[in-house]
Write a protein that holds these residues in place. Structure first.
Motif, short mmCIF file in Angstrom:
data_model
loop_
_atom_site.label_atom_id
_atom_site.label_comp_id
_atom_site.label_asym_id
_atom_site.label_seq_id
_atom_site.Cartn_x
_atom_site.Cartn_y
_atom_site.Cartn_z
N ALA A 161 0.83 -1.21 0.00
CA ALA A 161 0.00 0.00 0.00
C ALA A 161 0.86 1.25 0.00
CB ALA A 161 -0.92 -0.01 1.22
N VAL A 162 2.01 1.17 0.67
CA VAL A 162 2.95 2.28 0.74
C VAL A 162 4.33 1.74 0.40
CG1 VAL A 162 3.97 4.07 2.19
CG2 VAL A 162 1.57 3.43 2.52
N PRO A 163 5.03 2.24 -0.63
CA PRO A 163 4.61 3.38 -1.47
C PRO A 163 3.62 3.00 -2.56
CG PRO A 163 6.73 2.57 -2.21
CD PRO A 163 6.38 1.75 -1.00
N GLY A 164 3.42 1.72 -2.85
CA GLY A 164 2.52 1.31 -3.91
C GLY A 164 3.20 1.36 -5.27
N PRO A 165 2.48 1.04 -6.34
CA PRO A 165 3.04 1.11 -7.70
C PRO A 165 3.56 2.51 -8.02
CG PRO A 165 0.97 -0.09 -7.70
CD PRO A 165 1.10 0.50 -6.33
N ALA A 166 4.52 2.57 -8.93
CA ALA A 166 5.11 3.87 -9.28
C ALA A 166 4.06 4.84 -9.79
CB ALA A 166 6.20 3.66 -10.33
N CYS A 167 3.06 4.32 -10.54
CA CYS A 167 2.05 5.21 -11.12
C CYS A 167 1.14 5.85 -10.07
CB CYS A 167 1.22 4.47 -12.16
SG CYS A 167 0.30 3.07 -11.51
N ALA B 215 2.26 7.60 -7.76
CA ALA B 215 2.95 8.85 -7.41
C ALA B 215 3.01 9.05 -5.90
CB ALA B 215 2.27 10.05 -8.09
N ASN B 216 3.32 7.96 -5.20
CA ASN B 216 3.39 8.01 -3.74
C ASN B 216 4.78 7.62 -3.26
OD1 ASN B 216 2.25 8.48 -1.19
ND2 ASN B 216 1.76 6.32 -0.92
N GLY B 217 5.77 7.79 -4.12
CA GLY B 217 7.14 7.48 -3.74
C GLY B 217 7.66 6.17 -4.28
N GLY B 218 6.81 5.38 -4.93
CA GLY B 218 7.26 4.11 -5.49
C GLY B 218 8.07 4.33 -6.75
N THR B 219 9.16 3.56 -6.90
CA THR B 219 10.02 3.71 -8.07
C THR B 219 10.24 2.38 -8.80
OG1 THR B 219 12.00 3.40 -6.71
CG2 THR B 219 11.26 5.67 -7.08
N ARG B 220 9.78 1.27 -8.23
CA ARG B 220 10.03 -0.03 -8.85
C ARG B 220 8.83 -0.43 -9.72
NH1 ARG B 220 12.25 -3.99 -4.28
NH2 ARG B 220 12.87 -5.18 -6.13
N PRO B 221 9.08 -1.14 -10.83
CA PRO B 221 7.99 -1.46 -11.77
C PRO B 221 7.07 -2.55 -11.21
CG PRO B 221 10.04 -2.50 -12.46
CD PRO B 221 10.39 -1.61 -11.30
N THR B 222 5.77 -2.38 -11.40
CA THR B 222 4.78 -3.33 -10.92
C THR B 222 3.82 -3.73 -12.05
OG1 THR B 222 3.13 -1.71 -10.26
CG2 THR B 222 4.85 -2.23 -8.64
N VAL B 223 2.99 -4.70 -11.76
CA VAL B 223 1.99 -5.16 -12.73
C VAL B 223 1.01 -4.03 -13.07
CG1 VAL B 223 0.07 -6.78 -13.06
CG2 VAL B 223 2.20 -7.56 -11.99
N THR B 224 0.65 -3.23 -12.08
CA THR B 224 -0.28 -2.11 -12.33
C THR B 224 0.33 -1.10 -13.29
OG1 THR B 224 -1.32 -2.38 -10.16
CG2 THR B 224 -1.58 -0.25 -11.23
N ASP B 225 1.64 -0.84 -13.13
CA ASP B 225 2.31 0.08 -14.06
C ASP B 225 2.27 -0.46 -15.48
OD1 ASP B 225 3.22 1.98 -12.06
OD2 ASP B 225 4.64 0.45 -11.41
N ALA B 226 2.49 -1.76 -15.63
CA ALA B 226 2.45 -2.38 -16.95
C ALA B 226 1.05 -2.28 -17.56
CB ALA B 226 2.89 -3.84 -16.86
N ALA C 94 9.72 3.78 -14.27
CA ALA C 94 9.94 2.60 -13.42
C ALA C 94 10.20 1.36 -14.28
CB ALA C 94 8.73 2.37 -12.52
N LEU C 95 9.45 1.20 -15.36
CA LEU C 95 9.61 0.02 -16.20
C LEU C 95 10.90 0.09 -17.03
CD1 LEU C 95 5.94 -0.54 -17.20
CD2 LEU C 95 7.43 -2.34 -16.37
#
Length: 578
Positions: free
Chosen positions: A332-338, A340-351, A376-377
């Motif tokens: 939940a924190v930071p969550g997917p990069a998209c 915009a909550n501090g996440g920088t690593r690529p996730t399925v949601t970003d894809a 991120a990706l």
């Protein structure tokens, strides 16, 4: 009738209110203290005077996963003090000789023996309570040999421990899992003792908060797919280890029945994990034992299979250059990069965002940052990320279908959770499934399942006698049977010709049946069930769409690829190949 269901997840807490034939939903962030989130969700959905309040919690599961339970001791028959540490002969991983089992919940220095011995025919060594050493613990698990057959010694030891340690929680194995196989019974009892103080504190705080808010005391979902009172849930928290996933299966079964498709597979993809379960005849399948966090739990539960694949699962490249997804999640924190909550690593949601499969603005007003997802990706192909995560979920679906002798072609796929409908059609294509069912409230289906759940109390009685000598058996329930000399049993429904049912089940599972061989009755399982309220999923205007198309649902998003069509009838989308 006004019925409220509140399901607590890792990121959001969902509420469904069914009143006057209408279904209202709400989603709020999960607080550090779950009881606060439950009340916030109840207020957000507009809960007032209620006839029934049901609740699914992750407190017990999280405490076990994070090893934040009570300081627990273990008491066994003298000579069997190391039972939790000896386990079974199986390795933690078949091909990794150095991989260890999880550390037992009770260290060796808090494992004690008491002089006693009961055999199948009676007392072999009288109980000596003076041999019971001094114990300093918040909780004590007691598991004596053959207590499932004769609990008298275990009852005496528990009584003595409760006298000595009035503030401690003392759990007897014959009260939790009165079945043979000492290690599984001991593990289940230790888990129940270990989680007791944690869940009891939470449920007490929840009961106080609901009373202050004018809400009725909630019923708590158990692993078996039924709800029970707070007192019953607090008495044995091991029964609530799969509280949330069980509610999802109940909701998926409700959708399958409403769509006239009683045979289905539930597919619940959230932010961190995916839960799948076979639904046959309109009800989720159950198992009598499962493993949670590496520990066997010998209790009835909905037969859910879980993998570490979700919308927040992180994509990465291993040392050999292969693309991997999960099990680590952005959470939940930071969550997917998209987000915009501090996440920088690529996730399925970003894809999914970069492939145009989720809208730029999610339910709740969350604006997605496409640029952050692209950064991120980096060089990773979004389509390849989805192929990898789909392969992981495909394996899970095959475990509950193909590997158990079921043809997926004969089942519908019920997709729900925040991310389930995004991947459902691709998985159905791989498995040759013809139909995907997606409820309008896909993101809230677990809470709807809570609202519709039966009250259920499971019971088991051990026999381990020849079937011919078992005497009169209950008319309803299940029996664990095996051929004499076998190590493991099959579970078949109770009925007038139990032996024939077992022979047929054995032939179906193993390819042969020996009708001349004696059958042994191991255990009989029954349940007291009070049906839950009848809930209709709701009505909506009919609508038809063709892929490629993005369907924005309540708390979820559905991707309809090219070659698929969708038709909404009532509150359920039925997706089929064009």
């Amino acid at each position: 009738m006004a019925v409220l269901g509140v399901d607590v997840g890792g990121t959001f807490t969902d509420a469904v209110l069914v009143a006057d034939g209408q279904i209202r939903t709400a989603k709020v962030p999960t607080s550090a203290r779950q009881e606060v989130a439950v009340l916030d969700a109840a207020r957000a959905v507009g809960a007032g005077r209620l006839d029934r309040f049901t609740h699914g919690t992750t407190v017990a599961t999280n405490a076990l996963l994070e090893r934040k339970g009570a300081r627990t001791a273990f008491v066994a028959t003298a000579g069997f003090e190391h039972l939790l540490h000896l386990r079974r002969q199986t390795r933690a991983h078949l091909y990794r000789l150095c991989e260890d089992h999880p550390e037992p919940l009770v260290p060796l220095e808090r494992c004690f023996g008491v002089s006693e011995r009961i055999g199948p025919a009676g007392v072999l060594r009288p109980l000596d309570l003076k041999s019971l050493p001094e114990i300093d613990a918040e909780a004590v698990a007691v598991c004596l040999l053959f207590s499932f057959r004769d609990p008298s010694h275990e009852e005496a030891v528990v009584g003595e421990l409760r006298r000595r340690l009035p503030a401690a929680r003392v759990v007897a194995s014959h009260e939790v899992a009165p079945e043979f196989r000492e290690y599984e019974r001991a593990s289940t009892t230790a888990i129940d003792a270990y989680l007791g103080p944690v869940l009891e504190r939470y449920l007490q705080a929840l009961a106080e908060r609901t009373a202050e808010s004018g809400l009725p005391e909630p019923l708590v979902m158990r692993s078996s797919g039924g709800v029970a009172t707070i007192a019953e849930a607090a008495a044995h928290p091991a029964f609530a280890l799969l509280s949330g996933p069980a509610a999802g299966v109940v909701g998926a079964a409700l959708v399958a029945r409403a769509a006239g498709t009683p045979n289905a597979i539930s597919f619940d993809m959230g932010g961190t994990s995916t839960d799948v379960c076979l639904i046959a005849g309109g009800a989720g399948e159950r198992s009598v034992e499962r493993e949670v966090a590496g520990y066997p739990v010998r209790l009835p539960s909905v037969d859910v299979h879980t993998v570490g694949a979700g919308g927040g699962s992180i994509a990465w490249v291993d040392e050999g250059g292969a693309l991997r997804v999960g099990p680590e999640s952005a959470g939940a924190v930071p969550g997917p990069a998209c987000y915009a909550n501090g996440g920088t690593r690529p996730t399925v949601t970003d894809a999914n965002l970069l492939l145009g499969r989720v809208p730029p603005r999610l339910a709740g007003g969350l604006e997605l940052d496409r640029v952050a997802a692209e950064e991120a990706l980096g060089d990773l192909d979004p389509a390849a990320v989805l192929e990898v995560v789909n392969a992981e979920m495909l394996r899970a679906l095959r475990v509950v279908s193909v590997e158990r002798g079921h043809d997926p072609h004969e089942f519908a796929l019920v997709a729900f959770g925040g991310a389930g409908p995004l991947h459902a059609c691709a998985l159905a294509d791989e498995l040759g499934m013809q139909t995907v069912l997606v409820p309008e409230a896909a993101g809230m289906l677990s809470a709807l399942g809570l609202a519709a759940s039966d009250e259920r109390r499971d019971h088991v009685r051990s026999y381990i006698v020849p079937l011919a000598d078992a005497g009169k058996l209950p008319l309803q329930g299940e029996a664990d049977l095996r051929y004499k000399g076998q190590s493991f049993e099959l579970t078949v429904p109770l009925g007038p010709d139990l032996a024939d049912s077992f022979h047929r089940a054995h032939e179906e599972r193993y390819g042969y049946a020996d009708r001349s061989r004696p059958i042994e009755l191991v255990a009989v399982r029954t349940a007291e069930v009070r049906p839950g309220p009848h809930i209709e999923p709701g009505k909506s205007t009919r609508q038809e769409v063709s892929g490629p198309h993005v369907l924005e649902l309540n708390g979820s998003t559905c991707w309809l690829p090219q070659g698929w069509v969708g038709a909404r009838d009532g509150s359920i989308w039925r997706l089929t190949r064009a």
